[in-house]
Write an enzyme that holds these catalytic residues in place. Structure first.
Site, PDB file in Angstrom:
ATOM      1  CG  HIS A  11      -1.833   1.127   1.322  1.00  0.00           C
ATOM      2  ND1 HIS A  11      -2.167   1.730   2.501  1.00  0.00           N
ATOM      3  CD2 HIS A  11      -2.499   1.805   0.363  1.00  0.00           C
ATOM      4  CE1 HIS A  11      -2.998   2.729   2.265  1.00  0.00           C
ATOM      5  NE2 HIS A  11      -3.208   2.792   0.985  1.00  0.00           N
ATOM      6  N   GLY A  26       2.730   5.335   3.792  1.00  0.00           N
ATOM      7  CA  GLY A  26       2.032   6.014   4.880  1.00  0.00           C
ATOM      8  C   GLY A  26       0.625   5.494   4.986  1.00  0.00           C
ATOM      9  CB  SER A  28      -5.877   5.125   4.384  1.00  0.00           C
ATOM     10  OG  SER A  28      -5.701   3.863   3.828  1.00  0.00           O
ATOM     11  N   GLY A  29      -4.968   8.264   3.706  1.00  0.00           N
ATOM     12  CA  GLY A  29      -5.266   9.663   3.973  1.00  0.00           C
ATOM     13  C   GLY A  29      -4.072  10.504   4.386  1.00  0.00           C
ATOM     14  N   GLY A  31      -1.551  11.467   2.491  1.00  0.00           N
ATOM     15  CA  GLY A  31      -1.089  12.362   1.439  1.00  0.00           C
ATOM     16  C   GLY A  31      -0.180  11.733   0.398  1.00  0.00           C
ATOM     17  CB  SER A  33      -2.721  10.317  -4.163  1.00  0.00           C
ATOM     18  OG  SER A  33      -2.950   8.930  -4.099  1.00  0.00           O
ATOM     19  CG  ASP A  50      -4.101   3.297  -2.811  1.00  0.00           C
ATOM     20  OD1 ASP A  50      -3.724   3.776  -1.730  1.00  0.00           O
ATOM     21  OD2 ASP A  50      -5.040   2.487  -2.908  1.00  0.00           O
ATOM     22  CD  GLU A  74      -8.246   8.749  -4.262  1.00  0.00           C
ATOM     23  OE1 GLU A  74      -9.095   9.268  -3.523  1.00  0.00           O
ATOM     24  OE2 GLU A  74      -7.657   7.688  -4.008  1.00  0.00           O
TER      25      GLU A  74
END
Length: 145
Positions: A11, A26, A28-29, A31, A33, A50, A74
């Site tokens: 991931h 890192g 999810s959320g 940063g 992307s 991702d 994304e």
């Protein structure tokens, strides 16, 4: 992770510059992307967003993208966009996204992936200087890669 594995699906996002890939890790959320997008503006090219497939090739780690997300990035607030993409790139640096940044980190920090150590830096993706820090760290690797 064991050193016996020959590939792994992580991931993480990945971008490359001059044939050297930067793996962005890192939660999810955090940063991933967004940092990848800002690095694209600096001349990097997307390897994957991702999800990144990592495989051993001799003593190197090669990053590639799962077919389902090839050339897709994304962009929060806009959606999934098509971008130029590089299929395979040797990993030169791992960027760990966190808000806990050491002021003077140890230059010998590394992340073990499939039994191979890769130089590691910590970056707060929310800061304006994050892309510059990644580029500087990649430049500092110089001939070590």
């Amino acid at each position: 992770m064991t050193s016996r594995l020959s590939s792994e699906n992580l991931h993480a996002s990945c971008v490359a510059l001059d044939g050297r890939a930067v793996l962005i890790s890192g939660p999810s959320g955090s940063g991933k992307s967004d940092l990848a997008l800002r690095l694209l503006d600096r001349g990097f090219i997307l390897v994957s967003d991702d999800r990144t497939i990592i495989r051993k090739d001799g003593g190197k780690l090669i990053a590639s993208v799962p077919d389902a997300i090839k050339g897709k990035l994304e962009v929060r607030g806009i959606g999934i966009v098509d971008v130029d993409q590089l299929q395979d790139a040797p990993i030169a640096l791992v960027v760990e996204l966190t808000t806990e940044i050491p002021r003077l980190p140890d230059d010998s920090r590394e992340r073990q992936i499939l039994g191979i150590g890769v130089p590691l830096i910590s970056v707060d993706a929310t800061t304006a200087s994050a892309p510059s820090k990644v580029a500087l760290a990649l430049d500092r690797l110089g001939l070590r890669f």
